[in-house]
Design an enzyme around this catalytic site. Structure first.
Site, PDB file in Angstrom:
ATOM      1  N   ARG A  65       0.924  -1.257   0.027  1.00 29.77           N
ATOM      2  CA  ARG A  65       0.016  -0.198  -0.012  1.00 29.77           C
ATOM      3  C   ARG A  65       0.869   1.363  -0.149  1.00 29.77           C
ATOM      4  NH1 ARG A  65      -3.628  -3.196   3.269  1.00 29.77           N
ATOM      5  NH2 ARG A  65      -5.493  -3.598   2.133  1.00 29.77           N
ATOM      6  N   ASP A  95       3.756   6.946  -5.516  1.00 30.83           N
ATOM      7  CA  ASP A  95       2.844   6.639  -5.077  1.00 30.83           C
ATOM      8  C   ASP A  95       2.006   7.705  -4.038  1.00 30.83           C
ATOM      9  OD1 ASP A  95       1.280   4.088  -4.336  1.00 30.83           O
ATOM     10  OD2 ASP A  95       1.885   4.335  -2.256  1.00 30.83           O
ATOM     11  N   ARG A 108     -13.911   2.246 -12.103  1.00 30.16           N
ATOM     12  CA  ARG A 108     -13.217   1.031 -11.909  1.00 30.16           C
ATOM     13  C   ARG A 108     -12.239   1.624 -11.094  1.00 30.16           C
ATOM     14  NH1 ARG A 108      -8.067  -0.440 -13.734  1.00 30.16           N
ATOM     15  NH2 ARG A 108      -7.534  -2.439 -13.797  1.00 30.16           N
ATOM     16  N   ASP A 139      -8.568   1.531 -10.070  1.00 27.17           N
ATOM     17  CA  ASP A 139      -7.305   0.794 -10.710  1.00 27.17           C
ATOM     18  C   ASP A 139      -6.432   0.877  -9.417  1.00 27.17           C
ATOM     19  OD1 ASP A 139      -5.189   0.240 -13.019  1.00 27.17           O
ATOM     20  OD2 ASP A 139      -4.096   1.784 -11.857  1.00 27.17           O
ATOM     21  N   GLU A 192     -10.042  -2.904  -8.505  1.00 24.38           N
ATOM     22  CA  GLU A 192      -9.033  -3.767  -8.939  1.00 24.38           C
ATOM     23  C   GLU A 192      -8.126  -4.325  -7.873  1.00 24.38           C
ATOM     24  OE1 GLU A 192      -5.409  -4.753 -11.867  1.00 24.38           O
ATOM     25  OE2 GLU A 192      -5.516  -2.822 -10.573  1.00 24.38           O
ATOM     26  N   ARG A 213     -18.426  -8.380 -17.141  1.00 26.95           N
ATOM     27  CA  ARG A 213     -18.057  -7.640 -18.064  1.00 26.95           C
ATOM     28  C   ARG A 213     -17.306  -8.131 -19.517  1.00 26.95           C
ATOM     29  NH1 ARG A 213     -12.684  -4.460 -15.533  1.00 26.95           N
ATOM     30  NH2 ARG A 213     -12.006  -6.437 -15.908  1.00 26.95           N
TER      31      ARG A 213
HETATM   32  C1  AAO Z   1       4.960   0.467 -16.875  1.00 23.79           C
HETATM   33  C2  AAO Z   1       6.345  -0.348 -17.365  1.00 23.79           C
HETATM   34  C3  AAO Z   1       7.152  -0.752 -16.193  1.00 23.79           C
HETATM   35  C4  AAO Z   1       7.583   0.547 -15.453  1.00 23.79           C
HETATM   36  C5  AAO Z   1       6.414   1.360 -15.027  1.00 23.79           C
HETATM   37  C6  AAO Z   1       6.802   2.812 -14.729  1.00 23.79           C
HETATM   38  O1  AAO Z   1       5.877  -1.700 -17.889  1.00 23.79           O
HETATM   39  O2  AAO Z   1       8.147  -1.437 -16.734  1.00 23.79           O
HETATM   40  O3  AAO Z   1       8.422   0.334 -14.230  1.00 23.79           O
HETATM   41  O4  AAO Z   1       5.809   1.498 -16.319  1.00 23.79           O
HETATM   42  O5  AAO Z   1       7.566   3.445 -15.496  1.00 23.79           O
HETATM   43  C7  AAO Z   1      -0.100  -0.893 -16.625  1.00 23.79           C
HETATM   44  C8  AAO Z   1       1.042  -2.050 -17.153  1.00 23.79           C
HETATM   45  C9  AAO Z   1       2.510  -1.762 -16.493  1.00 23.79           C
HETATM   46  C10 AAO Z   1       2.787  -0.219 -16.651  1.00 23.79           C
HETATM   47  C11 AAO Z   1       1.866   0.460 -16.063  1.00 23.79           C
HETATM   48  C12 AAO Z   1       2.383   2.110 -16.011  1.00 23.79           C
HETATM   49  O6  AAO Z   1       0.460  -3.146 -16.622  1.00 23.79           O
HETATM   50  O7  AAO Z   1       3.304  -2.643 -17.152  1.00 23.79           O
HETATM   51  O8  AAO Z   1       4.350  -0.158 -16.133  1.00 23.79           O
HETATM   52  O9  AAO Z   1       0.684   0.589 -16.628  1.00 23.79           O
HETATM   53  O10 AAO Z   1       2.383   2.690 -17.227  1.00 23.79           O
HETATM   54  C13 AAO Z   1      -0.062  -5.556 -10.151  1.00 23.79           C
HETATM   55  C14 AAO Z   1      -1.197  -4.703  -9.277  1.00 23.79           C
HETATM   56  C15 AAO Z   1      -2.355  -4.449 -10.462  1.00 23.79           C
HETATM   57  C16 AAO Z   1      -1.691  -3.994 -11.717  1.00 23.79           C
HETATM   58  C17 AAO Z   1      -0.957  -5.115 -12.525  1.00 23.79           C
HETATM   59  C18 AAO Z   1      -0.400  -4.645 -13.681  1.00 23.79           C
HETATM   60  O11 AAO Z   1      -1.577  -5.273  -8.249  1.00 23.79           O
HETATM   61  O12 AAO Z   1      -3.089  -3.229  -9.879  1.00 23.79           O
HETATM   62  O13 AAO Z   1       0.197  -5.361 -11.453  1.00 23.79           O
HETATM   63  N1  AAO Z   1      -3.053  -3.563 -12.743  1.00 23.79           N
HETATM   64  C19 AAO Z   1      -3.277  -2.313 -12.963  1.00 23.79           C
HETATM   65  C20 AAO Z   1      -3.758  -2.147 -14.229  1.00 23.79           C
HETATM   66  C21 AAO Z   1      -2.624  -2.038 -14.975  1.00 23.79           C
HETATM   67  C22 AAO Z   1      -1.580  -0.929 -14.891  1.00 23.79           C
HETATM   68  C23 AAO Z   1      -1.657  -0.557 -13.250  1.00 23.79           C
HETATM   69  C24 AAO Z   1      -2.593  -1.263 -12.652  1.00 23.79           C
HETATM   70  C25 AAO Z   1      -0.647   0.585 -13.061  1.00 23.79           C
HETATM   71  O14 AAO Z   1      -4.726  -2.892 -14.782  1.00 23.79           O
HETATM   72  O15 AAO Z   1      -2.909  -1.716 -16.545  1.00 23.79           O
HETATM   73  O16 AAO Z   1      -0.085  -1.221 -15.060  1.00 23.79           O
HETATM   74  O17 AAO Z   1      -1.798   1.647 -13.079  1.00 23.79           O
HETATM   75  C26 AAO Z   1       1.062 -10.525  -8.479  1.00 23.79           C
HETATM   76  C27 AAO Z   1       0.178  -9.587  -7.628  1.00 23.79           C
HETATM   77  C28 AAO Z   1      -0.686  -8.537  -8.263  1.00 23.79           C
HETATM   78  C29 AAO Z   1       0.174  -7.995  -9.321  1.00 23.79           C
HETATM   79  C30 AAO Z   1       1.056  -8.786 -10.312  1.00 23.79           C
HETATM   80  C31 AAO Z   1       1.834  -8.301 -11.200  1.00 23.79           C
HETATM   81  O18 AAO Z   1       0.228 -11.628  -9.166  1.00 23.79           O
HETATM   82  O19 AAO Z   1      -0.652 -10.401  -6.858  1.00 23.79           O
HETATM   83  O20 AAO Z   1      -1.361  -7.833  -7.511  1.00 23.79           O
HETATM   84  O21 AAO Z   1      -0.552  -6.958 -10.119  1.00 23.79           O
HETATM   85  O22 AAO Z   1       1.623  -9.802  -9.452  1.00 23.79           O
HETATM   86  O23 AAO Z   1       2.947  -7.580 -10.766  1.00 23.79           O
HETATM   87  C32 AAO Z   1       0.504 -15.292 -10.561  1.00 23.79           C
HETATM   88  C33 AAO Z   1       0.139 -14.997  -8.841  1.00 23.79           C
HETATM   89  C34 AAO Z   1      -0.277 -13.760  -8.900  1.00 23.79           C
HETATM   90  C35 AAO Z   1       0.627 -12.734  -9.329  1.00 23.79           C
HETATM   91  C36 AAO Z   1       1.023 -13.453 -10.829  1.00 23.79           C
HETATM   92  C37 AAO Z   1       1.987 -12.284 -11.399  1.00 23.79           C
HETATM   93  O24 AAO Z   1      -0.439 -15.336 -11.266  1.00 23.79           O
HETATM   94  O25 AAO Z   1      -0.799 -15.668  -8.616  1.00 23.79           O
HETATM   95  O26 AAO Z   1      -0.823 -13.214  -7.650  1.00 23.79           O
HETATM   96  O27 AAO Z   1       1.523 -14.556 -10.734  1.00 23.79           O
HETATM   97  O28 AAO Z   1       3.329 -12.462 -10.663  1.00 23.79           O
END
Ligand code: AAO
Length: 525
Positions: free
Chosen positions: A173, A182, A210, A212, A248, A352
């Site tokens: 958080r 953050d 939603r 995010d 989310e 959705r």
């Molecule tokens: C971009 C670049 C980065 C750079 C950053 C800053 O890609 O390299 O560092 O800019 O310059 C989106 C993209 C990101 C992008 C970002 C900003 O996806 O690549 O970064 O825009 O431009 C977590 C969060 C979740 C998030 C998700 C992507 O909890 O909230 O990551 N989703 C939302 C949006 C998404 C957006 C953002 C948030 C940011 O929908 O589009 O990002 O606004 C675990 C955790 C999750 C975590 C994942 C991925 O999941 O539980 O909470 O999600 O890891 O880190 C198994 C596990 C599962 C695990 C998963 C992956 O399935 O069971 O729990 O493996 O390890």
């Protein structure tokens, strides 16, 4: 006791689970990266006539313009200010869209990026969609304005300042998610700026949000912001309506945080849904469709009335977020249609539908190296969604929501709304069927052999139109006709790996509803 009652009262007052869709409309569609001008047209020409309840739109606020790589889709998740000025269009175009969609009974839900601003590594300057000056190093965001006081730098307890350990709730958080600056949402100033932004959108006429990266915000901070929100615009919503909230939160189990911590604020995304359904349809890990008999809470999902469900989303369709390789997408069209059909036929959750664009998917060592590619564009300017003569989309837009099977199942869900799941049948393998009261019935065959059986449907006797294999147009069924005698379907014969849906063809209330959406005549019996 007093304390308990007070707590309950607050939770009850502010939690917002009701999507405010028009009566009888039960699903929304995510028109990922669409321009506001195209969404306005789509509401009028397609979504309203086909009974879609609303649209989740991409973040409308000013965001970073990323040139390396060239204009990735994810630049929109790096806010620069709360001016309504994004890759999808300006404030006037946004207002026009909300008005026109609401006027035909289609609601707009905004993807609100309020946990953070842009990445710490972005270059200071004015490279954003509206040209507001920002400096990530000094934390200055002039368009809001925010300064160094407004971020969690002092609060985060990880060595790097980023999230290093998902088993540490405070880190998740208070630290930076993938380097994104953050926001200190416990500060009243920051809460006020965020609430002002959301209130501007509410006043324009959006129906909800939603949230995010909700997992990366303290539930209490979210609640404090929700307290500040206006009621929905009474031009379209009844007096006292609270905005619909879906958060989310990725909870696949095994981490410090759980979805249930967020139920007090509104609905929550159920990520187990798509991950499990993909595993079943792909027949991985010994899964089969017969096991779907107790789908929903029986599979360890959150309560149905808290869940926002989907087969894939904009992240996990390209390997971001969570769910992994099991997630079904338009790239696996046959299984995808079955999975979306199952979701829309089944009573669990608020549904959705995803609507995507094509990108040059290319795997290297199991990872799609083009997972960043943005929407179809000319030098960065998002291309119009053109419509072909056969009603499919052009210019690189996939438009899954226009696929006949998906569009007709959205209508099916509307027709069977409120009816219980009934008359479940399975062959112990991957052939399953079930009804929704006496309104509709669906049959799936994901086995490698054909299905031929007699099923109890619960439907009144009559001739029914299968809306997976065809349409009902002007009272004429272009799909397979199914004859139901008494309470039995006499005959269901399906080739391998197909599905068929049957719903009432008699002129009943439910069918008339569909006709109203389609503005077609209803003479077919
Ligand atoms: C971009 C670049 C980065 C750079 C950053 C800053 O890609 O390299 O560092 O800019 O310059 C989106 C993209 C990101 C992008 C970002 C900003 O996806 O690549 O970064 O825009 O431009 C977590 C969060 C979740 C998030 C998700 C992507 O909890 O909230 O990551 N989703 C939302 C949006 C998404 C957006 C953002 C948030 C940011 O929908 O589009 O990002 O606004 C675990 C955790 C999750 C975590 C994942 C991925 O999941 O539980 O909470 O999600 O890891 O880190 C198994 C596990 C599962 C695990 C998963 C992956 O399935 O069971 O729990 O493996 O390890």
């Amino acid at each position: 006791m007093k304390f308990f009652l007070l707590f309950f009262f607050i939770g009850f007052c502010w939690a917002q689970y009701e999507p405010h869709t028009e009566k009888g409309r039960t699903s929304i569609v995510h028109l990922f990266e669409w321009r506001w001008a195209d969404i306005a047209k789509e509401c009028e020409r397609y979504l309203a006539p086909n009974g879609f309840g609303g649209v989740q739109v991409s973040p409308p606020n000013e965001h970073l313009v990323v040139n390396n790589p060239s204009r990735p889709w994810w630049e929109r998740y790096q806010p620069i200010s709360y001016k309504i000025c994004s890759r999808s269009g300006n404030e006037d175009e946004f207002k026009d869209m909300v008005t026109r969609c609401n006027n035909v009974g289609v609601r707009i839900y905004v993807d609100a990026v309020i946990n953070h601003m842009c990445g710490e590594g972005a270059q200071a300057g004015t490279s954003s969609t509206c040209g507001s000056y920002f400096n990530p190093q000094t934390r200055e965001f002039s368009g809001v304005p925010y300064s160094g006081w407004d971020f969690n730098d002092g609060k985060c307890r990880s060595g790097s300042g980023g999230i290093e350990n998902y088993n540490d709730a405070a880190q998740v958080r208070d630290c930076r998610l993938v380097g994104l600056l953050d926001l200190a949402l416990e500060k009243d100033y920051v809460r006020g700026k965020v609430a002002d932004y959301m209130n501007r959108l509410i006043d324009i006429g959006v129906a909800g949000f939603r949230l995010d990266a909700a997992k990366h915000m303290w539930p209490g901070d979210i609640k404090a912001i929700l307290y500040k929100l206006h009621n929905l615009n009474t031009q379209w919503f009844s007096e006292g309506s609270r905005p619909f909230i879906f958060q989310e939160v990725i909870d696949l189990g095994g981490e410090a945080l759980t979805s249930s911590e967020y139920f007090g604020n509104g609905r929550v995304t159920e990520f187990k849904y798509g991950a499990k359904l993909g595993t079943v349809m792909r027949k991985w890990s010994g899964e089969k469709m017969a096991y779907l008999k107790n789908w929903g809470e029986g599979w360890g999902f959150m309560p149905s009335d808290r869940a926002l469900v989907f087969v894939d989303n904009h992240d996990n369709q390209r390997g971001h977020g969570a769910g992994g390789a099991s997630i079904l997408t338009f790239w696996d069209a046959r299984l995808y249609k079955m999975a979306v059909g199952f979701m829309l036929a089944h009573p669990y959750g608020f549904t959705r539908v995803m609507s995507s664009y094509h990108w040059p998917r290319y795997f290297e060592n199991g990872k799609d190296i083009n997972d960043w590619v943005g929407p179809p564009n000319d030098n960065g300017a998002t291309k119009e969604v053109t419509i072909n003569a056969d009603t499919t989309c052009g210019n690189g837009w996939v438009c899954e929501h226009r696929w006949r099977q998906i569009r007709n199942m959205v209508a099916f869900r509307n027709v069977v709304n409120g009816q219980p799941l009934s008359n479940w049948w399975d062959n112990g393998s991957n052939q399953v069927a079930f009804g929704r009261g006496n309104k509709g019935f669906i049959v799936f065959n994901n086995d490698d052999w054909s299905l031929s059986t007699t099923l109890q449907t619960g439907l009144p006797a009559g001739t029914y139109c299968d809306v997976i294999s065809g349409d009902k147009i002007d009272g004429y069924c272009t799909g397979i006709k199914v004859y139901v005698s008494g309470l039995l379907t006499e005959y269901v014969k399906m080739p391998r790996s197909t599905e068929c849906t049957i719903y009432t063809g008699n002129i009943t209330d439910s069918w008339l509803k569909i006709c109203q959406y389609c503005q077609r005549s209803c003479s077919w019996t």
